[in-house]
Design an enzyme around this catalytic site. Structure first.
Site, PDB file in Angstrom:
ATOM      1  N   ASN A 211      -6.387  12.423 -10.957  1.00 12.18           N
ATOM      2  CA  ASN A 211      -7.174  13.227 -10.015  1.00 12.18           C
ATOM      3  C   ASN A 211      -7.252  14.655 -10.521  1.00 12.18           C
ATOM      4  O   ASN A 211      -6.702  14.985 -11.575  1.00 12.18           O
ATOM      5  CB  ASN A 211      -6.575  13.142  -8.605  1.00 12.18           C
ATOM      6  CG  ASN A 211      -5.140  13.647  -8.575  1.00 12.18           C
ATOM      7  OD1 ASN A 211      -4.878  14.806  -8.837  1.00 12.18           O
ATOM      8  ND2 ASN A 211      -4.192  12.760  -8.275  1.00 12.18           N
ATOM      9  N   PRO A 308       4.526   3.919  -3.936  1.00 12.32           N
ATOM     10  CA  PRO A 308       5.518   4.362  -2.947  1.00 12.32           C
ATOM     11  C   PRO A 308       5.141   5.747  -2.429  1.00 12.32           C
ATOM     12  O   PRO A 308       4.595   6.557  -3.176  1.00 12.32           O
ATOM     13  CB  PRO A 308       6.826   4.426  -3.754  1.00 12.32           C
ATOM     14  CG  PRO A 308       6.405   4.492  -5.187  1.00 12.32           C
ATOM     15  CD  PRO A 308       5.081   3.800  -5.289  1.00 12.32           C
ATOM     16  N   LYS A 340      -0.427  14.181   9.976  1.00 12.33           N
ATOM     17  CA  LYS A 340       0.285  13.820   8.743  1.00 12.33           C
ATOM     18  C   LYS A 340       1.748  14.266   8.806  1.00 12.33           C
ATOM     19  O   LYS A 340       2.650  13.561   8.378  1.00 12.33           O
ATOM     20  CB  LYS A 340      -0.418  14.456   7.535  1.00 12.33           C
ATOM     21  CG  LYS A 340       0.059  13.892   6.216  1.00 12.33           C
ATOM     22  CD  LYS A 340      -0.866  14.248   5.078  1.00 12.33           C
ATOM     23  CE  LYS A 340      -2.158  13.468   5.115  1.00 12.33           C
ATOM     24  NZ  LYS A 340      -3.026  13.719   3.968  1.00 12.33           N
ATOM     25  N   LYS A 344       4.641  11.507   8.372  1.00 13.38           N
ATOM     26  CA  LYS A 344       5.599  11.571   7.259  1.00 13.38           C
ATOM     27  C   LYS A 344       6.986  11.989   7.741  1.00 13.38           C
ATOM     28  O   LYS A 344       7.927  12.052   6.960  1.00 13.38           O
ATOM     29  CB  LYS A 344       5.102  12.556   6.201  1.00 13.38           C
ATOM     30  CG  LYS A 344       3.709  12.249   5.673  1.00 13.38           C
ATOM     31  CD  LYS A 344       3.702  11.983   4.198  1.00 13.38           C
ATOM     32  CE  LYS A 344       2.299  11.598   3.756  1.00 13.38           C
ATOM     33  NZ  LYS A 344       2.229  11.156   2.376  1.00 13.38           N
TER      34      LYS A 344
HETATM   35  O1  C5P Z   1      -0.749  10.943   2.449  1.00 17.36           O
HETATM   36  P1  C5P Z   1      -1.121  12.102   1.605  1.00 17.36           P
HETATM   37  O2  C5P Z   1      -1.273  11.745   0.175  1.00 17.36           O
HETATM   38  O3  C5P Z   1      -2.286  12.890   2.072  1.00 17.36           O
HETATM   39  O4  C5P Z   1       0.132  13.078   1.757  1.00 17.36           O
HETATM   40  C1  C5P Z   1       0.262  14.219   1.013  1.00 17.36           C
HETATM   41  C2  C5P Z   1       1.701  14.609   0.894  1.00 17.36           C
HETATM   42  O5  C5P Z   1       2.522  13.468   0.614  1.00 17.36           O
HETATM   43  C3  C5P Z   1       1.918  15.526  -0.271  1.00 17.36           C
HETATM   44  O6  C5P Z   1       3.039  16.325   0.032  1.00 17.36           O
HETATM   45  C4  C5P Z   1       2.216  14.561  -1.400  1.00 17.36           C
HETATM   46  O7  C5P Z   1       2.938  15.195  -2.447  1.00 17.36           O
HETATM   47  C5  C5P Z   1       3.027  13.513  -0.699  1.00 17.36           C
HETATM   48  N1  C5P Z   1       2.874  12.162  -1.249  1.00 17.36           N
HETATM   49  C6  C5P Z   1       3.931  11.538  -1.849  1.00 17.36           C
HETATM   50  N2  C5P Z   1       3.814  10.258  -2.329  1.00 17.36           N
HETATM   51  C7  C5P Z   1       2.652   9.584  -2.217  1.00 17.36           C
HETATM   52  C8  C5P Z   1       1.538  10.224  -1.593  1.00 17.36           C
HETATM   53  C9  C5P Z   1       1.685  11.509  -1.136  1.00 17.36           C
HETATM   54  O8  C5P Z   1       5.011  12.162  -1.968  1.00 17.36           O
HETATM   55  N3  C5P Z   1       2.549   8.383  -2.673  1.00 17.36           N
END
Ligand code: C5P
Length: 397
Positions: A211, A308, A340, A344
């Site tokens: 990305n 993960p 979010k 999380k």
């Molecule tokens: O779910 P999303 O990708 O939008 O969440 C973003 C946050 O979660 C960021 O802090 C990113 O570094 C973390 N993240 C992660 N592992 C993933 C996806 C996102 O630690 N597989």
């Protein structure tokens, strides 16, 4: 302009590394500092006061008996309005003088006569054997005990042709250390783990999915945490960014590698900041060999499986560190950010306004915590990173 308004007295003692002091002067001025150069007699054998005056835009002082200051007290007046005194290069002889409080030239007298509130930073530069000599090491230990900050030296090839410790740090490393010296040590004694950059999910040995994350925001937060006195470990996806000074870096490629590296490092950490743009999916049917074009024009069919969630898995650990997440949203940031944070299960989530921030040196943030949200207006990523570190430190306290 990390040093806007700062007044720095830059002292040069004798050494080939004086040529780097010219570049350091320019770097300090570019960062907004006002630089007053003071040189020893020995330094003048390596670079002229004319050069240093031209670069600093200020008259260069060299002698205790210089009558240009009205009250003839150059040795006192030059540090009275200074924010820091930096000696670069600092020779073995000058370290000896500092260790013993010598006052036999303008620069050494300035060091002794400076107010206690003016930090003294020195960048040693000398031959490897001079650096390793027990007398030098004794003097270095002594000046450290006196609260003088010793920057480097680095190791490598030396002007004398020998190789080893004793090279003066590069101007940009010194600049980073000088900027760091001005930051409040709000994370002193804390251990911080971060992720930054994109991940790369292989399709075959030469192709993959990634990305647009540049890693700049995560690296800026790592630098800010280090400047604030933390011990910092940075797990970085593929990026060409330079490692911030004093930060331990572990390079990874895929989300699974990043997950493994984070889990292997998380023990004993006080804070985990997940800035990386981790790929949500990886290619389940990645090929061990390079996929070949066929004459018939068949296209490969990729299947995906979920990666993960590194942040959520750290937040769920029994002895989880204080966890900070990032979110890049293209719309509805206020709603998605808070959602979010809850999903999380992290106490602090940092929203980026739009994904237009990827690759930019600027950003705009919204912080979400249990009390609501707070907007940090558009600014340089490094400046925002320092504000974020201050916010994290306040919440830890
Ligand atoms: O779910 P999303 O990708 O939008 O969440 C973003 C946050 O979660 C960021 O802090 C990113 O570094 C973390 N993240 C992660 N592992 C993933 C996806 C996102 O630690 N597989």
């Amino acid at each position: 302009m990390d040093l806007a308004g700062k007044r720095i007295v830059l002292g040069l003692s004798g050494g080939v590394a004086c040529y780097k002091a010219a570049e350091l002067t320019r770097a300090l001025i570019r960062s907004g500092a006002r630089v007053q150069v003071v040189m020893t007699d020995a330094a003048e054998h390596f670079i002229t006061p004319v050069t240093m005056q031209a670069l600093s835009g200020q008259p260069v002082y060299r002698s205790q008996w210089d009558a240009r200051i009205d009250n003839n007290m150059a040795h006192i007046d030059l540090t009275r309005d200074a924010d820091a005194l930096v000696i670069a290069p600092c020779s073995a002889d000058f370290i000896f003088k500092l260790a013993h409080g010598a006052c036999d030239d303008l620069l050494s007298t300035l060091c002794v006569a400076r107010p206690a509130s003016v930090p003294l930073l020195v960048a040693p530069a000398m031959n490897v054997e001079m650096w390793l000599n027990p007398a030098t090491q004794r003097n270095v230990a002594r000046i450290r005990e006196d609260g003088i900050r010793v920057l480097g030296p680095g190791a490598g090839e030396q002007a004398c042709g020998e190789t080893g410790m004793g090279r003066m740090l590069e101007p940009e490393q010194l600049l980073a250390e000088i900027i760091a010296a001005f930051q409040p040590k709000v994370l002193a004694g804390k251990r911080v783990l971060l992720t930054a950059g994109p991940t790369f999910e292989p399709i075959d040995p030469v192709r993959g999915i990634t990305n647009l994350s540049s890693g700049k925001m995560g690296f800026a937060v790592a630098r800010a945490a280090r400047e604030a006195g933390a011990e910092v470990t940075l797990v970085a996806g593929p990026t060409a960014l330079a490692t911030p000074s004093g930060v331990r870096r572990i390079d990874v490629r895929s989300a699974r590698e990043m997950h493994e590296a984070v889990l292997s490092q998380v023990d004993g950490k006080d804070v985990f900041i997940a800035v990386a743009a981790v790929a949500d999916w990886r290619v389940a049917n990645a090929s061990a060999q390079k996929l070949k074009k066929t004459a018939a024009g068949d296209v490969p069919s990729l299947q995906f499986e979920q990666n993960p969630d590194i942040l959520a898995s750290v937040a769920a650990l029994p002895a989880a560190p204080y966890c900070v997440g990032f979110a890049a949203e293209s719309e509805n940031l206020l709603q998605y950010g808070e959602e979010k944070r809850r999903r999380k299960k992290v106490p602090l989530l940092v929203g980026n306004i739009g994904h237009a921030t990827f690759g930019s040196d600027e950003n705009e943030l919204v912080l979400f915590d249990q009390d609501g949200h707070r907007h940090l207006p558009r600014a340089a990523k490094q400046a925002l990173a320092r504000l974020l570190v201050a916010e994290i430190a306040a919440r830890l306290a």
